[in-house]
Design an enzyme around this catalytic site. Structure first.
Site, PDB file in Angstrom:
ATOM      1  N   GLY A  69     -23.155 -89.130 -12.318  1.00 22.96           N
ATOM      2  CA  GLY A  69     -23.557 -88.241 -11.025  1.00 22.96           C
ATOM      3  C   GLY A  69     -24.674 -88.601 -10.298  1.00 22.96           C
ATOM      4  N   CYS A  70     -25.647 -89.104 -11.123  1.00 21.30           N
ATOM      5  CA  CYS A  70     -27.076 -89.395 -10.024  1.00 21.30           C
ATOM      6  C   CYS A  70     -26.716 -90.576  -9.367  1.00 21.30           C
ATOM      7  CB  CYS A  70     -28.213 -89.488 -11.290  1.00 21.30           C
ATOM      8  SG  CYS A  70     -28.641 -87.902 -11.994  1.00 21.30           S
ATOM      9  N   THR A  71     -26.219 -91.724 -10.033  1.00 19.16           N
ATOM     10  CA  THR A  71     -25.928 -92.846  -9.260  1.00 19.16           C
ATOM     11  C   THR A  71     -25.174 -92.834  -8.086  1.00 19.16           C
ATOM     12  OG1 THR A  71     -26.028 -94.219 -11.401  1.00 19.16           O
ATOM     13  CG2 THR A  71     -24.854 -95.277  -9.501  1.00 19.16           C
TER      14      THR A  71
END
Length: 158
Positions: free
Chosen positions: A43-45
């Site tokens: 998700g952060c990527t």
């Protein structure tokens, strides 16, 4: 979560190059300040890549995009290199800024409770005032919503 109309909390954190960055460095332009849990997670990527892809649109609106997580500067360097990001990432290992923006708190996952980063984004105007905020962000479509809100706020301030 800090309310729109409030002054954004002051901060002084190190970026991916170990340089100090402070709120005062961003005054005079818009700031998209987003909080994310961990470098190189799915998700952060996706969120970081979405911001990188739209960075030119934010810059045309005189906005800088800055991500914040508890990860170290060296972790941020590896994340930026691996994912080909074009963002400033700040390291908040003591959770000071995360807590100031209520982006650190109790989370639940698979029945387990723990403290962690609550994915959040804030739009801060050139005077350092929070103009919009999102908490418990779902990544898909989020960057577009932030960009749309920035456009609307800029047209209202014109």
């Amino acid at each position: 979560m800090p309310d729109p109309g409030q002054n954004a909390p002051d901060f002084r954190l190190r970026d991916q190059e170990e340089n100090w960055r402070a709120k005062k460095d961003y005054l005079g332009g818009w700031l998209v300040l987003y909080f994310y849990p961990k470098d190189n997670t799915s998700g952060c990527t996706l969120e970081a890549k979405d911001f990188t892809c739209m960075l030119d649109k934010f810059e045309k609106l005189e906005a800088q995009v800055v991500g914040v997580s508890p990860d170290s500067a060296s972790s941020h360097q590896r994340f930026i290199a691996k994912q080909e990001l074009n963002l400033t990432l700040l390291s908040d290992p003591d959770h000071e800024l995360l807590k100031a923006f209520d982006a650190w708190g109790l989370k639940k996952f698979m029945g387990r409770e723990y403290e962690g980063v609550i994915r959040s984004t804030f739009l801060i105007d050139p005077k350092g005032v929070i103009r919009a905020g999102w908490t418990n962000v779902k990544v898909k479509g989020h960057v577009e919503r932030v960009l749309d809100k920035l456009r609307a706020l800029k047209s209202n301030h014109a």
